[in-house]
Every structure is written in C-alpha cells, then in structure tokens.
Write a protein that holds these residues in place. Structure first.
Motif, PDB file in Angstrom:
ATOM      1  N   ARG A  82       0.833  -1.217   0.000  1.00  0.00           N
ATOM      2  CA  ARG A  82       0.000   0.000   0.000  1.00  0.00           C
ATOM      3  C   ARG A  82       0.862   1.259   0.000  1.00  0.00           C
ATOM      4  O   ARG A  82       0.569   2.226  -0.694  1.00  0.00           O
ATOM      5  CB  ARG A  82      -0.910  -0.009   1.231  1.00  0.00           C
ATOM      6  N   THR A  83       1.934   1.228   0.760  1.00  0.00           N
ATOM      7  CA  THR A  83       2.829   2.383   0.809  1.00  0.00           C
ATOM      8  C   THR A  83       3.462   2.624  -0.558  1.00  0.00           C
ATOM      9  O   THR A  83       3.525   3.760  -1.036  1.00  0.00           O
ATOM     10  CB  THR A  83       3.933   2.161   1.865  1.00  0.00           C
ATOM     11  N   LEU A  84       3.926   1.575  -1.183  1.00  0.00           N
ATOM     12  CA  LEU A  84       4.495   1.709  -2.530  1.00  0.00           C
ATOM     13  C   LEU A  84       3.443   2.177  -3.532  1.00  0.00           C
ATOM     14  O   LEU A  84       3.732   2.978  -4.427  1.00  0.00           O
ATOM     15  CB  LEU A  84       5.114   0.393  -2.995  1.00  0.00           C
ATOM     16  N   ALA A  85       2.223   1.696  -3.402  1.00  0.00           N
ATOM     17  CA  ALA A  85       1.155   2.093  -4.319  1.00  0.00           C
ATOM     18  C   ALA A  85       0.841   3.574  -4.202  1.00  0.00           C
ATOM     19  O   ALA A  85       0.449   4.211  -5.181  1.00  0.00           O
ATOM     20  CB  ALA A  85      -0.100   1.264  -4.053  1.00  0.00           C
ATOM     21  N   LEU A  86       1.013   4.146  -3.035  1.00  0.00           N
ATOM     22  CA  LEU A  86       0.767   5.573  -2.848  1.00  0.00           C
ATOM     23  C   LEU A  86       1.989   6.427  -3.174  1.00  0.00           C
ATOM     24  O   LEU A  86       1.877   7.496  -3.756  1.00  0.00           O
ATOM     25  CB  LEU A  86       0.322   5.841  -1.405  1.00  0.00           C
ATOM     26  N   VAL A  87       3.159   5.975  -2.810  1.00  0.00           N
ATOM     27  CA  VAL A  87       4.370   6.776  -2.965  1.00  0.00           C
ATOM     28  C   VAL A  87       4.962   6.684  -4.373  1.00  0.00           C
ATOM     29  O   VAL A  87       5.453   7.677  -4.915  1.00  0.00           O
ATOM     30  CB  VAL A  87       5.410   6.352  -1.898  1.00  0.00           C
ATOM     31  N   LEU A  88       4.922   5.523  -4.981  1.00  0.00           N
ATOM     32  CA  LEU A  88       5.565   5.320  -6.277  1.00  0.00           C
ATOM     33  C   LEU A  88       5.021   6.242  -7.381  1.00  0.00           C
ATOM     34  O   LEU A  88       5.823   6.844  -8.107  1.00  0.00           O
ATOM     35  CB  LEU A  88       5.463   3.843  -6.689  1.00  0.00           C
ATOM     36  N   PRO A  89       3.719   6.428  -7.555  1.00  0.00           N
ATOM     37  CA  PRO A  89       3.255   7.363  -8.588  1.00  0.00           C
ATOM     38  C   PRO A  89       3.728   8.795  -8.355  1.00  0.00           C
ATOM     39  O   PRO A  89       4.090   9.495  -9.303  1.00  0.00           O
ATOM     40  CB  PRO A  89       1.736   7.268  -8.508  1.00  0.00           C
ATOM     41  N   VAL A  90       3.764   9.221  -7.113  1.00  0.00           N
ATOM     42  CA  VAL A  90       4.238  10.574  -6.809  1.00  0.00           C
ATOM     43  C   VAL A  90       5.709  10.714  -7.180  1.00  0.00           C
ATOM     44  O   VAL A  90       6.126  11.701  -7.797  1.00  0.00           O
ATOM     45  CB  VAL A  90       3.999  10.892  -5.305  1.00  0.00           C
ATOM     46  N   VAL A  91       6.508   9.728  -6.846  1.00  0.00           N
ATOM     47  CA  VAL A  91       7.927   9.759  -7.171  1.00  0.00           C
ATOM     48  C   VAL A  91       8.130   9.756  -8.679  1.00  0.00           C
ATOM     49  O   VAL A  91       8.961  10.496  -9.220  1.00  0.00           O
ATOM     50  CB  VAL A  91       8.663   8.574  -6.505  1.00  0.00           C
ATOM     51  N   LEU A  92       7.373   8.950  -9.394  1.00  0.00           N
ATOM     52  CA  LEU A  92       7.511   8.884 -10.855  1.00  0.00           C
ATOM     53  C   LEU A  92       7.120  10.211 -11.512  1.00  0.00           C
ATOM     54  O   LEU A  92       7.794  10.676 -12.438  1.00  0.00           O
ATOM     55  CB  LEU A  92       6.673   7.737 -11.418  1.00  0.00           C
TER      56      LEU A  92
END
Length: 138
Positions: A10-20
C-alpha cells in the motif's frame, strides 16, 4: 508477515506514482534542448503567435528574392535553372515553385518590356508557371 507485505504494498502504491511524476517533471526540465538564452521565448497555451526579433525570412521568400535579383543581374534562364536546382535539392520548396516561377515571369516582362522577349527564356519548370507569369504581365 502477510500484513507487513500488505502495508509495504500500500505504501508503494501511494508513494511510487508521486515519485515517478516528480522525477519525470524534473527530467523534462533538464533536457539539453531547453534553452536558457535570454532571446528565447516561451509559447504559452493562451498566446496565439510568437514572433522574435531575429526571426529569419521564410526559405521560399529568401529564394524568391535571390532569384529575382539574379534575374535582373543575369537573365531569366539562369534564375529558372537555379529554381529547378533549389526545388530538387529541397523538396519542401516545391509547393512554392509555381508562385516563384510566376513572379519570375512577371519580372522578366518588366525587365525586357515585351512578353515575346521574356517568353524566349521559358522552360518547363514548375508546370510552365514562368510562361503563365509572362502571359499575366501583359
């Protein structure tokens, strides 16, 4: 163990798009073609057209002017030959060939004062548009 993996997912699902998105935005602003020169202008979505002080003349207008000067200095045959060579060398100029040849025909009549003298230089350049310009100048 299962809840820890779910929490990481869940953390990756929220953070990864923002980072990309942020890294992509930063990458686009740092491309080598992004000019930092003071004379460059930015076209915004609300502006209609952009003109610069150093805007070069269109290639077909530069060719037209050069050929008209050449016609005055030499003869229409030389100008027509160079028009043919220019359109062969740069196919993007072919769509302007008819109007340039027609202008050369009008200029030839103005130079020689008689259509029959100007017509003597006629060549099948740009579908005989030179002859059309000569006939239209009468």
């Amino acid at each position: 163990m299962n809840s820890a993996a779910r929490r990481i997912g869940r953390t990756l699902a929220l953070v990864l798009p923002v980072v990309l998105v942020l890294s992509g935005t930063l990458a686009v602003t740092r491309v080598p073609w992004a000019s930092t020169a003071t004379d460059s202008q930015v076209l915004t979505a609300s502006s209609g057209t952009v003109t610069t002080k150093t805007a070069a003349r269109a290639p077909e207008e530069a060719l037209r002017k050069r050929l008209l000067v050449e016609l005055q200095e030499k003869d229409p045959g030389v100008a027509l030959t160079h028009l043919q060579e220019a359109t062969t060398k740069r196919p993007s100029l072919a769509k302007h060939c008819v109007s340039i040849a027609r202008d050369l025909g009008r200029a030839a009549v103005a130079k020689y004062g008689a259509a029959h003298r100007a017509q003597a230089f006629s060549r099948p350049v740009c579908d005989t548009s030179f002859a059309t310009g000569v006939a239209g100048a009468q």
